[in-house]
Design a protein around this motif. Structure first.
Motif, mmCIF file in Angstrom:
data_model
loop_
_atom_site.group_PDB
_atom_site.id
_atom_site.type_symbol
_atom_site.label_atom_id
_atom_site.label_comp_id
_atom_site.label_asym_id
_atom_site.label_seq_id
_atom_site.Cartn_x
_atom_site.Cartn_y
_atom_site.Cartn_z
ATOM 1 N N GLN A 90 0.828 -1.205 0.000
ATOM 2 C CA GLN A 90 0.000 0.000 0.000
ATOM 3 C C GLN A 90 0.865 1.259 0.000
ATOM 4 O OE1 GLN A 90 -2.496 -0.753 3.403
ATOM 5 N NE2 GLN A 90 -3.950 -1.968 2.215
ATOM 6 N N LEU A 91 1.979 1.220 0.749
ATOM 7 C CA LEU A 91 2.910 2.347 0.750
ATOM 8 C C LEU A 91 3.497 2.556 -0.642
ATOM 9 C CD1 LEU A 91 4.598 4.540 2.139
ATOM 10 C CD2 LEU A 91 6.247 2.750 2.749
ATOM 11 N N VAL A 93 2.136 1.824 -3.476
ATOM 12 C CA VAL A 93 1.096 2.373 -4.351
ATOM 13 C C VAL A 93 0.971 3.875 -4.154
ATOM 14 C CG1 VAL A 93 -1.382 2.398 -4.825
ATOM 15 C CG2 VAL A 93 -0.193 0.212 -4.555
ATOM 16 N N VAL A 94 0.887 4.327 -2.913
ATOM 17 C CA VAL A 94 0.696 5.760 -2.682
ATOM 18 C C VAL A 94 1.974 6.555 -2.893
ATOM 19 C CG1 VAL A 94 -1.267 5.472 -1.137
ATOM 20 C CG2 VAL A 94 1.027 5.646 -0.169
ATOM 21 N N SER A 95 3.132 5.962 -2.692
ATOM 22 C CA SER A 95 4.370 6.718 -2.874
ATOM 23 C C SER A 95 4.646 6.976 -4.356
ATOM 24 C CB SER A 95 5.560 5.999 -2.237
ATOM 25 O OG SER A 95 5.865 4.829 -2.952
ATOM 26 N N VAL A 97 2.343 7.953 -6.423
ATOM 27 C CA VAL A 97 1.385 8.954 -6.900
ATOM 28 C C VAL A 97 1.965 10.339 -6.642
ATOM 29 C CG1 VAL A 97 -0.925 9.882 -6.594
ATOM 30 C CG2 VAL A 97 -0.555 7.425 -6.455
ATOM 31 N N HIS A 98 2.005 11.134 -7.681
ATOM 32 C CA HIS A 98 2.528 12.483 -7.555
ATOM 33 C C HIS A 98 1.431 13.487 -7.892
ATOM 34 C CE1 HIS A 98 5.263 15.842 -7.656
ATOM 35 N NE2 HIS A 98 4.858 16.135 -8.882
ATOM 36 N N HIS A 99 1.130 14.354 -6.953
ATOM 37 C CA HIS A 99 0.132 15.394 -7.177
ATOM 38 C C HIS A 99 0.857 16.742 -7.160
ATOM 39 C CE1 HIS A 99 -3.167 12.589 -6.693
ATOM 40 N NE2 HIS A 99 -2.546 12.119 -5.635
#
Length: 103
Positions: A90-91, A93-95, A97-99
């Motif tokens: 899960q980490l 996956v979210v790491s 993602v760049h916003h």
């Protein structure tokens, strides 16, 4: 390995494919040994360790879904529920993602 071997059967005259096999055989003793074994099998499932730069090593199950003659494959990676590997997955996956900041 099995996908590559099947590809050589479908495209026996491919210079690019022959070059890739030569490069892999020369560069990896393990590949050379496996290739010399001659096995042709469909890859359906496996257990792997994925090394993610932010989350570290993650033990995952790898399942391959194949679309028959179309040669399309979907690779599904899952981690065992309620484990450290699931948390790392899960980490990862979210790491990824760049916003970007909005003005």
């Amino acid at each position: 390995m099995s996908d590559l071997r099947r590809a050589t059967g479908r495209f026996p005259g491919s210079g690019r494919l022959a070059g890739l096999i030569q490069e892999l055989t020369t560069g990896s003793q393990r590949f050379a040994t496996l290739w010399a074994g001659g096995a042709v099998d469909a890859h359906r499932e496996d257990h792997k360790i994925v090394h993610h730069p932010a989350a570290g090593p993650i033990a995952v199950d790898c399942d391959i879904l194949t679309d028959g003659d179309a040669e399309r494959k979907i690779v599904v990676l899952t981690a065992a529920p309620d484990t450290e590997d699931e948390t790392r997955f899960q980490l990862a996956v979210v790491s990824g993602v760049h916003h970007p900041a909005r003005d």
